[in-house]
Every structure is written in C-alpha cells, then in structure tokens.
Motif scaffolding. Structure first.
Motif, mmCIF file in Angstrom:
data_model
loop_
_atom_site.group_PDB
_atom_site.id
_atom_site.type_symbol
_atom_site.label_atom_id
_atom_site.label_comp_id
_atom_site.label_asym_id
_atom_site.label_seq_id
_atom_site.Cartn_x
_atom_site.Cartn_y
_atom_site.Cartn_z
ATOM 1 N N SER A 361 -58.485 49.768 -65.582
ATOM 2 C CA SER A 361 -57.011 49.628 -65.546
ATOM 3 C C SER A 361 -56.407 48.546 -66.499
ATOM 4 O O SER A 361 -55.359 48.924 -67.066
ATOM 5 C CB SER A 361 -56.770 49.511 -64.275
ATOM 6 O OG SER A 361 -57.045 50.640 -63.329
ATOM 7 N N GLU A 362 -56.925 47.415 -66.459
ATOM 8 C CA GLU A 362 -56.547 46.238 -67.314
ATOM 9 C C GLU A 362 -56.561 46.712 -68.817
ATOM 10 O O GLU A 362 -55.848 46.036 -69.362
ATOM 11 C CB GLU A 362 -57.284 45.238 -66.859
ATOM 12 C CG GLU A 362 -57.273 44.511 -65.660
ATOM 13 C CD GLU A 362 -55.648 43.960 -65.713
ATOM 14 O OE1 GLU A 362 -54.935 43.366 -66.497
ATOM 15 O OE2 GLU A 362 -54.909 43.991 -64.403
ATOM 16 N N LYS A 365 -53.813 48.986 -69.427
ATOM 17 C CA LYS A 365 -52.452 48.293 -69.370
ATOM 18 C C LYS A 365 -52.323 47.498 -70.525
ATOM 19 O O LYS A 365 -51.020 47.330 -71.067
ATOM 20 C CB LYS A 365 -52.622 47.171 -68.089
ATOM 21 C CG LYS A 365 -51.111 46.516 -67.819
ATOM 22 C CD LYS A 365 -51.369 45.584 -66.336
ATOM 23 C CE LYS A 365 -50.249 45.012 -66.203
ATOM 24 N NZ LYS A 365 -50.288 44.180 -64.989
ATOM 25 N N SER A 366 -53.116 46.759 -71.130
ATOM 26 C CA SER A 366 -53.085 45.737 -72.256
ATOM 27 C C SER A 366 -52.650 46.796 -73.376
ATOM 28 O O SER A 366 -51.968 46.288 -74.368
ATOM 29 C CB SER A 366 -54.547 45.144 -72.458
ATOM 30 O OG SER A 366 -54.778 44.296 -71.675
ATOM 31 N N GLU A 369 -48.942 47.503 -73.037
ATOM 32 C CA GLU A 369 -48.229 46.426 -73.391
ATOM 33 C C GLU A 369 -47.928 46.073 -74.805
ATOM 34 O O GLU A 369 -46.963 45.792 -75.101
ATOM 35 C CB GLU A 369 -48.756 45.171 -72.644
ATOM 36 C CG GLU A 369 -48.425 45.349 -71.199
ATOM 37 C CD GLU A 369 -49.180 43.952 -70.408
ATOM 38 O OE1 GLU A 369 -49.941 43.403 -71.219
ATOM 39 O OE2 GLU A 369 -48.675 43.749 -69.208
ATOM 40 N N TYR A 372 -45.733 49.051 -76.024
ATOM 41 C CA TYR A 372 -44.272 49.345 -75.721
ATOM 42 C C TYR A 372 -43.486 48.067 -75.051
ATOM 43 O O TYR A 372 -42.507 48.146 -74.795
ATOM 44 C CB TYR A 372 -44.296 50.465 -74.395
ATOM 45 C CG TYR A 372 -44.669 51.559 -74.781
ATOM 46 C CD1 TYR A 372 -43.882 52.506 -75.488
ATOM 47 C CD2 TYR A 372 -45.960 52.112 -74.227
ATOM 48 C CE1 TYR A 372 -44.164 53.719 -75.785
ATOM 49 C CE2 TYR A 372 -46.445 53.594 -74.589
ATOM 50 C CZ TYR A 372 -45.647 54.184 -75.367
ATOM 51 O OH TYR A 372 -45.980 55.598 -75.564
ATOM 52 N N THR A 374 -42.470 44.880 -72.922
ATOM 53 C CA THR A 374 -42.465 44.488 -71.270
ATOM 54 C C THR A 374 -41.863 45.673 -70.640
ATOM 55 O O THR A 374 -41.640 45.625 -69.446
ATOM 56 C CB THR A 374 -41.453 43.303 -71.440
ATOM 57 O OG1 THR A 374 -40.117 43.553 -72.101
ATOM 58 C CG2 THR A 374 -42.030 41.858 -72.026
ATOM 59 N N ASP A 375 -41.526 46.767 -71.379
ATOM 60 C CA ASP A 375 -40.744 47.756 -70.680
ATOM 61 C C ASP A 375 -41.774 48.407 -69.670
ATOM 62 O O ASP A 375 -42.997 49.108 -70.112
ATOM 63 C CB ASP A 375 -40.448 49.051 -71.504
ATOM 64 C CG ASP A 375 -39.850 50.118 -70.901
ATOM 65 O OD1 ASP A 375 -39.566 50.236 -69.690
ATOM 66 O OD2 ASP A 375 -39.537 51.020 -71.409
ATOM 67 N N ARG A 376 -41.770 48.310 -68.391
ATOM 68 C CA ARG A 376 -42.997 48.917 -67.418
ATOM 69 C C ARG A 376 -42.796 50.311 -66.927
ATOM 70 O O ARG A 376 -43.188 50.641 -65.773
ATOM 71 C CB ARG A 376 -42.800 47.890 -66.087
ATOM 72 C CG ARG A 376 -43.293 46.259 -66.931
ATOM 73 C CD ARG A 376 -44.682 46.360 -67.207
ATOM 74 N NE ARG A 376 -45.221 44.949 -67.747
ATOM 75 C CZ ARG A 376 -45.779 44.327 -66.980
ATOM 76 N NH1 ARG A 376 -46.177 44.692 -65.723
ATOM 77 N NH2 ARG A 376 -46.225 43.152 -67.293
ATOM 78 N N TRP A 378 -44.130 52.482 -67.936
ATOM 79 C CA TRP A 378 -45.248 53.282 -68.052
ATOM 80 C C TRP A 378 -46.424 53.050 -67.085
ATOM 81 O O TRP A 378 -47.590 53.281 -66.795
ATOM 82 C CB TRP A 378 -45.828 52.914 -69.362
ATOM 83 C CG TRP A 378 -45.775 51.533 -69.917
ATOM 84 C CD1 TRP A 378 -44.911 50.866 -70.685
ATOM 85 C CD2 TRP A 378 -46.547 50.677 -69.432
ATOM 86 N NE1 TRP A 378 -44.969 49.826 -70.849
ATOM 87 C CE2 TRP A 378 -46.156 49.193 -69.963
ATOM 88 C CE3 TRP A 378 -47.846 50.424 -68.498
ATOM 89 C CZ2 TRP A 378 -46.495 48.101 -70.045
ATOM 90 C CZ3 TRP A 378 -48.259 49.239 -68.576
ATOM 91 C CH2 TRP A 378 -47.728 47.902 -69.169
ATOM 92 N N LEU A 379 -46.087 51.964 -66.089
ATOM 93 C CA LEU A 379 -46.912 51.470 -65.108
ATOM 94 C C LEU A 379 -47.522 52.493 -64.211
ATOM 95 O O LEU A 379 -49.022 52.110 -64.024
ATOM 96 C CB LEU A 379 -46.286 50.216 -64.486
ATOM 97 C CG LEU A 379 -47.138 49.300 -63.862
ATOM 98 C CD1 LEU A 379 -48.003 48.492 -64.713
ATOM 99 C CD2 LEU A 379 -46.436 48.113 -63.039
ATOM 100 N N VAL A 382 -51.084 54.012 -65.678
ATOM 101 C CA VAL A 382 -52.230 53.115 -65.998
ATOM 102 C C VAL A 382 -53.335 53.601 -65.010
ATOM 103 O O VAL A 382 -54.258 53.826 -65.665
ATOM 104 C CB VAL A 382 -51.982 51.623 -65.716
ATOM 105 C CG1 VAL A 382 -53.153 50.834 -65.688
ATOM 106 C CG2 VAL A 382 -50.675 51.249 -66.784
#
Length: 549
Positions: A361-362, A365-366, A369, A372, A374-376, A378-379, A382
C-alpha cells in the motif's frame, strides 16, 4: 461460445480433423491414428499471424504413408485431397482463403478481415456465464505461521470466481493451523473479499479427547505430550480402521506421524464433520483443501482423522463397520480438490502478513503522490490496487513453485497490467464524452465497421492474442485448467507489452475528420475487445482493476 473460430486451437483442430477425414476418404487403408499437427505461422515471418502450416516433416511422412508401389499418382492425389480442404470450408463462418504447397510445406491461409470481425464481435458479446454450483463447498485453509499464509489466503479468495456469483451459503471457509493458535486477521480477509459471514466457526468443538477414547479407537495411539496437549499417533492400529484402498493409501503417507489435537484442530474437525452431516440431507458437498507444501502432511492428517471420527460416530454397529468398504466421508474426500502451493519468500526475512500488505500500500501511495501531488482523491484506490498487485505477483509463477517477493522493487510488471487496463478505460471514456459533446459520431455496429483496415503489426499481434484466448478461462470444463493462474498472468503480460507499443505508436482517437472515421472505429472496437478480454481474465484471478491510475 461454441463456434470454432473464436479460439485458435479449436479452429486448428477442426482443420486437422477435416484434413484427416478427407485423406481417409481417398486412401481407406491409411493409418487412422496418424497425427496431423498444424502449426501457426511464426510472428516474425509475416503479418498473417492467423495462417497455419503443415510442416515439411509431416508432409513427407504423409506422402510416405499413402504411397503405394502400384500407383505413381498417389502423391498428386494426396495433394489434390489437401487442396480440396479450401472448398470444404466454404460453408464455415470463417473459411480458408487458400491452400498452397511450396518448398515441401503446405500453407493454409485464413480470410483475415472476416476473422478479425468474428473475433472482435465474439469477444464483445455478453460474457458466457459459468454454471452455478449445485453443491455446498467448504474451503479448508491450512494457514502456516510464515509469510506463505498470504498465498494461501489469496488462492482461497480466488476460488470463489470459479462459479457464477455464488451466494453466501455456497462457499464457507474453515481456517486451521497446525501450531494451534489461530488469530484470524479479519481486516485482511475482508480486503481479499472473504467476508466474516463466510467463515465457518464452530462455537464449541463437539469432539474432545473422550470422544476419541471410545471403545472403537483404543488408547494406545492417543497420548499426551509434556505440554498436556493430546495427540494422535497414526500407526498400524489406526490403519486397520480404514477399509478401502484409497483411505489406506492416504494413511500410509502419514504413517508414524503425530497430530496435536489443539482447540483449533478440534474446531476444524467439528466444522468438517458438521459439513459432512448436513450434506446427507441437502446438496452434495465438496471440499477444497489449500495448504503450503510445508503443511501437506498436516492436511493428510486432518483427512485421516476425519475418516476415523466418521468411523467412531457412525450409527452402524461394529460388525457393519467392519464390512463397509468405504464411508461417505471417503467418497467426499475422493471428490475433493487439493491445492498445494509453494512457499513465499521475501527480501526481508520474517515479515508479518499485515506488514507485507502495508508495504504494498505504501509503494502504491508513493507512486500516486509523485504523479498527482497532494490531491487525495485517489486515496480510496490505494488498497484496491495494492491487493491486486500482490495477487498478480503471487500468481505470476506456477502453483507448486516458490514465489519471491522483492519488497524493494516497484512491482513493475503487475502494476503495468493494471495501468494498461486503466489506460484503455480512460481512452474509451474520453471517446464517450466526445460523442456526448458532439466531437465524435456514435460508434456504429460491428457489421458496419471495416476491420480490414487493421493492418499494423501491433494490431495483428493483438488480434492473435484475442484469438488465442477465445472464451477462456470460462469455457474450460477442467477445474485444474482454470486454476493455472500463472498462465493467465503470463498472457496478460504479453498482451500488455504489445498494447503499450500499439498505444504509443498509433493514434486511436484521431481528428474529427470524416475520412478518418473508418480506421478510428476499427481501432476503438479493437481496444474495447482487448479491455473486455483483460477484464475477463482479471475477474477470473480475483483481481479488481481500476479505471484510472
């Protein structure tokens, strides 16, 4: 899809059978067992990937097989019979275009433009559904204490895709560990689409040490270790209780081994015995046993113990039991399917399962980031992508091979598959938005599209991959074929490699000019078919793709 042209191997077999029948009608004395293997033309030789050849060696053996001393015209008669194949296929949906003989090789050429239309329209038809299961299925997972546990869980979650939308009562999970202590990671199970309601957990084991100390099972093979945990010794005494050959063979594989009767093992045996009991009054029962290679002996011990418990708790008298050759449990176990997989290793030793999932997941996520910022928005995607990438990594090798997960890598090949799927989704979404805004005309029916315009080398590659896939894996009647997950992952990797080259080199959505519409429509249908094929395979693997990455 029953039509032969939807699947390459089936089409080749049909031509081979027609060739055999035609030759035998001309040469009745010819050996009917003679094999006539057709080979697809190699990609690097020509753009006509859909053509086949009868190799020089096979042609030579054919000529030798039918040649007779009293007839010098046999060779020409044989070739005439082979040439007549073209006329015999004229009534097919996809007939042969020509049959040529040169340099000792017979070349079968297919009507390419017609075949392309049939393949693309066939893939885009409503996906054939799998037959719903008419039996209760219990998936027994032997969970090791190592990181290999994640492979067991991923396999167990993918098995549900072998039937069409099974309801909550069709599949139940039974988890067991030979170490005794089992703390089920329900958040992880739910992330793998194993809902807590699907897990069969017995409130209290109905089997205890006393039930095994019955008059039928003697005390001389039920003992206690220093930690006061009882165990069963599988020896000649237990072997005598098993009457049929298959049961005895199963027992001999674990002869002189011990099974600790921990609380978790007793719960598992209770659940399995309960499943056998209810199957007598309801639908048929099937067990799916999943275990790592290190737990294969433990799995056999569970099966034999279940057989012994059936012997203990049967309503039959001792005389009737001794005469019975096979119990109902034995019949159920003979119909079960064992999935024994290889171990999982990582670059970092002793990594817990939850840390492995977090690492994936990390990594995802990286990458988001970096792309895109700081727009979250997509969170939420993940964890879905991380789970899908992990499954593709685990399924990338054959079932019995070990899997090595490089935690320092970017998991490029698995991410690449999902990225290409999302790329096609974005492309088709862009076209649909263009249609709504009046930028592009509506996509016509396949019958009104000129697929003969698909002449680029990558387009022929993609058509060939679609033809190889056909309606697989849904049409496979053999469960073991459906479980060859690594072959489907290899197929996706090859398909995506060609797709990426095609996407980079050629414009699919061209300018809004009428003379460009025909090629644009043909290419749009091609990428729609590729996306549909990818979705079918990913769904079979239990992998959830996303429309944007």
């Amino acid at each position: 899809m029953e039509e032969e042209y939807y699947q390459k191997q089936r089409y080749m077999r049909r031509i081979s059978e027609l060739l055999r029948t035609t030759i035998r009608s001309e040469f009745p004395e010819w050996d009917k067992n003679f094999v006539i293997p057709l080979l697809p033309v190699k990609h690097r030789q020509t753009k006509n990937f859909v053509d086949f050849i009868l190799p020089k060696g096979v042609v030579s053996r054919l000529l030798t097989a039918v040649n007779r001393e009293d007839s010098k015209s046999d060779n020409s008669k044989l070739l005439e019979s082979i040439y007549s194949i073209k006329k015999a296929t004229s009534s097919w949906d996809v007939p042969l275009r020509s049959v040529d003989f040169s340099n000792g090789v017979i070349h079968f050429k297919v009507n390419v433009s017609l075949l392309q239309r049939k393949i693309i329209s066939g893939i885009l038809k409503k996906t054939p559904t799998k037959e719903k299961t008419s039996q209760n299925s219990f998936i027994v997972c032997c969970l090791p204490e190592t990181i290999s546990q994640i492979r067991t869980l991923c396999l167990s979650s993918s098995i549900k895709n072998l039937t069409d939308k099974p309801d909550a009562h069709s599949f139940k999970y039974i988890f067991v560990s030979k170490s005794g202590g089992l703390d089920l990671p329900f958040p992880l199970l739910e992330s793998l689409n194993i809902l807590s309601g699907d897990v069969f957990i017995s409130e209290k084991p109905v089997f205890d040490v006393r039930s095994l100390r019955s008059t039928v099972l003697k005390d001389d093979y039920l003992s206690k270790e220093s930690d006061d945990v009882p165990y069963i010794c599988f020896n000649e005494v237990t072997l005598k209780k098993l009457k049929c050959v298959s049961c005895q063979k199963m027992h001999k594989a674990i002869l002189n081994t011990k099974l600790k009767l921990t609380e978790n093992v007793l719960e598992c045996l209770t659940a399995m015995y309960h499943a056998v009991s209810i199957s007598k009054h309801s639908q048929p029962l099937r067990f799916w046993f999943i275990a790592c290679q290190s737990d294969s002996i433990f799995l056999s011990q569970l099966k034999v113990t279940l057989l012994l418990l059936q012997y203990v708790h049967s309503d039959q008298t001792k005389e009737e039991k001794d005469k019975t050759s096979c119990s109902s449990v034995c019949k159920i176990l003979s119909n079960s399917l064992d999935l024994i997989h290889g171990p999982v290793t990582t670059t970092k030793p002793c990594v817990p399962v939850h840390q492995l999932m977090s690492k994936y997941s990390e990594d995802i996520k990286s990458s988001f980031e970096a792309k895109y910022g700081t727009d979250r928005a997509w969170l939420p995607m993940v964890d879905i992508i991380a789970k899908s990438v992990l499954k593709l990594d685990l399924f990338s090798v054959s079932l019995t091979s070990s899997v090595h997960l490089d935690l320092d890598s970017s998991h490029g090949s698995s991410v690449f598959i999902l990225y290409n799927y999302s790329r096609l989704s974005c492309l088709l979404q862009k076209f649909n938005e263009g249609v709504k805004n009046g930028l592009y005309p509506k996509l016509p029916d396949t019958e009104n599209v000129d697929f003969s315009l698909l002449k680029e080398i990558e387009e022929r590659y993609l058509i060939d991959y679609l033809w190889e896939l056909g309606s697989a894996p849904i049409e496979y009647s053999d469960i073991k074929q459906q479980l060859q997950y690594h072959s489907f992952v290899v197929f996706l990797k090859k398909l995506c490699k060609t797709l990426s080259c095609y996407y980079s080199r050629h414009h699919i959505l061209g300018k809004n000019l009428p003379h460009l519409y025909p090629i644009m429509f043909a290419r749009l249908y091609l990428v729609k078919a590729v996306k549909c094929a990818m979705l079918r395979v990913l769904d079979h693997l239990g992998v959830t793709p996303v429309d944007q990455m």
